[in-house]
Design a protein around this motif. Structure first.
Motif, PDB file in Angstrom:
ATOM      1  N   HIS A  84      74.441 113.365  25.336  1.00  0.00           N
ATOM      2  CA  HIS A  84      73.934 113.699  24.021  1.00  0.00           C
ATOM      3  C   HIS A  84      74.887 113.180  22.951  1.00  0.00           C
ATOM      4  CE1 HIS A  84      76.857 116.885  24.724  1.00  0.00           C
ATOM      5  NE2 HIS A  84      76.918 117.008  23.416  1.00  0.00           N
ATOM      6  N   TRP A  85      74.379 113.088  21.765  1.00  0.00           N
ATOM      7  CA  TRP A  85      75.153 112.631  20.624  1.00  0.00           C
ATOM      8  C   TRP A  85      75.519 113.866  19.820  1.00  0.00           C
ATOM      9  CZ3 TRP A  85      72.774 109.065  16.342  1.00  0.00           C
ATOM     10  CH2 TRP A  85      73.787 108.599  15.514  1.00  0.00           C
ATOM     11  N   ARG A 100      67.715 110.827  14.912  1.00  0.00           N
ATOM     12  CA  ARG A 100      67.963 110.724  16.344  1.00  0.00           C
ATOM     13  C   ARG A 100      66.650 110.862  17.085  1.00  0.00           C
ATOM     14  NH1 ARG A 100      72.161 114.990  17.905  1.00  0.00           N
ATOM     15  NH2 ARG A 100      71.938 115.816  15.839  1.00  0.00           N
ATOM     16  N   VAL A 101      66.518 110.073  18.146  1.00  0.00           N
ATOM     17  CA  VAL A 101      65.320 110.123  18.971  1.00  0.00           C
ATOM     18  C   VAL A 101      65.752 110.501  20.379  1.00  0.00           C
ATOM     19  CG1 VAL A 101      63.396 108.780  19.896  1.00  0.00           C
ATOM     20  CG2 VAL A 101      64.231 108.344  17.579  1.00  0.00           C
ATOM     21  N   SER A 102      65.055 111.442  20.955  1.00  0.00           N
ATOM     22  CA  SER A 102      65.364 111.884  22.304  1.00  0.00           C
ATOM     23  C   SER A 102      64.156 111.615  23.187  1.00  0.00           C
ATOM     24  CB  SER A 102      65.693 113.377  22.292  1.00  0.00           C
ATOM     25  OG  SER A 102      65.910 113.814  23.600  1.00  0.00           O
ATOM     26  N   VAL A 103      64.379 110.920  24.289  1.00  0.00           N
ATOM     27  CA  VAL A 103      63.299 110.616  25.222  1.00  0.00           C
ATOM     28  C   VAL A 103      63.606 111.347  26.521  1.00  0.00           C
ATOM     29  CG1 VAL A 103      62.092 108.786  26.468  1.00  0.00           C
ATOM     30  CG2 VAL A 103      62.997 108.350  24.176  1.00  0.00           C
ATOM     31  N   PRO A 104      62.742 112.244  26.932  1.00  0.00           N
ATOM     32  CA  PRO A 104      62.996 112.977  28.178  1.00  0.00           C
ATOM     33  C   PRO A 104      62.922 112.032  29.379  1.00  0.00           C
ATOM     34  CG  PRO A 104      60.848 113.550  27.313  1.00  0.00           C
ATOM     35  CD  PRO A 104      61.499 112.672  26.298  1.00  0.00           C
TER      36      PRO A 104
END
Length: 117
Positions: A84-85, A100-104
């Motif tokens: 994580h950032w 921020r973009v999070s892709v599972p």
């Protein structure tokens, strides 16, 4: 300073290839290249005549596997990175907006899954 013995002076003719080579010992028969080849043949012949004990071989393989796994675990923890950032923005960043973009994770998008198809 020690002098070379006079019996080591001169040269010999290799028994395998016939090449002239400087004498380095009293029982020398081969040039360095042929000597290395003869040494490999001698060691191979001995290894075939004296196979290792299967139980001892299993123990050595198990020890090598244990060392390999512990080394891998050590390297993994040493090079471990966060996935994580951090949300805090440093003072060096002069950003107005932070997106921020999070892709599972999905096995369908995994490179290993794609290449195995």
């Amino acid at each position: 300073m020690a002098r070379k013995s006079p019996k080591f002076e001169g040269s010999i003719i290799c028994e395998v290839c016939g090449k002239e080579t400087p004498r380095r010992g009293t029982f020398q028969k081969y040039c360095p290249d042929c000597s290395a080849q003869k040494d490999r043949e001698r060691k191979l012949k001995w290894a075939r005549a004296n196979p290792p004990d299967p139980d001892e071989l299993k123990k050595k393989r198990a020890q090598a596997e244990t060392r390999r796994k512990s080394f891998g675990a050590e390297m993994s923890t040493k090079n471990k990175a966060k996935m994580h950032w951090p949300a805090e923005q440093s003072e060096a960043d002069d950003l107005i907006h932070l997106v921020r973009v999070s892709v599972p994770f999905s096995y369908g998008f995994s490179k290993n899954s794609i290449w195995s198809l």
